[in-house]
Design an enzyme around this catalytic site. Sequence first.
Site, mmCIF file in Angstrom:
data_model
loop_
_atom_site.group_PDB
_atom_site.id
_atom_site.type_symbol
_atom_site.label_atom_id
_atom_site.label_comp_id
_atom_site.label_asym_id
_atom_site.label_seq_id
_atom_site.Cartn_x
_atom_site.Cartn_y
_atom_site.Cartn_z
ATOM 1 N N LYS A 1 0.843 -1.208 0.000
ATOM 2 C CA LYS A 1 0.000 0.000 0.000
ATOM 3 C C LYS A 1 0.874 1.251 0.000
ATOM 4 C CE LYS A 1 -3.759 -2.464 2.192
ATOM 5 N NZ LYS A 1 -4.472 -2.845 3.399
ATOM 6 N N GLN B 1 -5.272 -1.803 9.652
ATOM 7 C CA GLN B 1 -4.942 -3.078 9.001
ATOM 8 C C GLN B 1 -5.454 -4.246 9.854
ATOM 9 O OE1 GLN B 1 -3.421 -3.388 5.886
ATOM 10 N NE2 GLN B 1 -3.920 -5.549 6.137
ATOM 11 N N ASP C 1 -11.454 2.306 3.444
ATOM 12 C CA ASP C 1 -11.637 0.853 3.316
ATOM 13 C C ASP C 1 -13.125 0.486 3.198
ATOM 14 O OD1 ASP C 1 -9.477 -0.806 3.053
ATOM 15 O OD2 ASP C 1 -9.059 -0.967 5.202
#
Length: 280
Positions: free
Chosen positions: A52, A96, A119
């Site tokens: 990322k 995460q 997200d």
Amino acid sequence: MAQIIDGKELAKTIRLSLKEKASEIKQRGIIPKLAVIMVGDDKASRIYVRNKSRACEEVGIEYEEYILNANIKIEELLELIDKLNVDDTIHGILVQSPLPNGLDANEAFKRIDEKKDVDGFNPINVGKLALNQDCFVSCTPYGIVKMLEAYNIKTEGMHAVIVGRSNIVGKPLIQCLLNKNCTVTVCHSKTKNISELTKQADILIATLGKPKFITKEMVKEGAVVIDVGINRLDDGKIVGDTDYENLLDKVSYITPVPGGVGPMTIAMLMNNVIKSASNK
Ligand code: NAP
């Protein structure tokens, strides 16, 4: 012979166009920035996070990483999210997953400002997706939709069968495919006679995390197969949830692993950060 859906190449094209958008935004004095929070030291998460950060660098998104100790209390994580929520220089916040035992990822996702929830895991964005309203769409399902669109794969009236009902892929994908006018069936570990269902799929999506689970006998001739799975075998080889090599001469389209859904997931994350920054 199946046409290979080249997620790697498509993701590259998307990143290039996002790079242009990023420089337009910068001309307005806004520097797009993503904050990534990692708790503990999960090996796979470290690889995902590194990918990322590389993509951010390529697109021109500033990247900030927060690594927290595995034994922190949820309050400390929420406090950090609160701080990032009110920081005007940050446009996207990502926690995460998986989080270490004892920390509830849903608590963290819920705390992220919906406008920075790149997200798409905050319940507000999940609800908006269900209502087909503008929102941040979870990156993997969003990437799958973009692949179907890029390859002009017809979705309207098609029977899509999803194997796997995770909150991050299977469930949001149900909504994405309904919004594309598919008829959607979803299977999970308690589903009986799975192959009777998968054999009916015009579009089959495997997201269960079981190496080569979907075999040739389980698919219809000419089906479109999207493989989300990432499984590392004992010999170190990475394979998907479908028996890719043996499906090639039966299906019409298929995504490889690696090089299919994975790069598209990251491209869609970049897309969401740019979207958030340009909303400013
Ligand atoms: P997950 O949270 O691992 O859950 C697995 C899902 O599959 C569950 O819904 C489970 O059913 C179902 N399942 C498990 N065994 C099954 C079986 N034998 N028959 C039918 N269904 C079964 O799912 P995920 O997070 O979506 O991850 C799935 C895979 O995709 C993993 O390999 C993961 O690494 C990969 N992944 C890849 C990307 C990418 O960008 N390429 C992104 C995310 C995930 P129950 O609900 O009944 O337990």
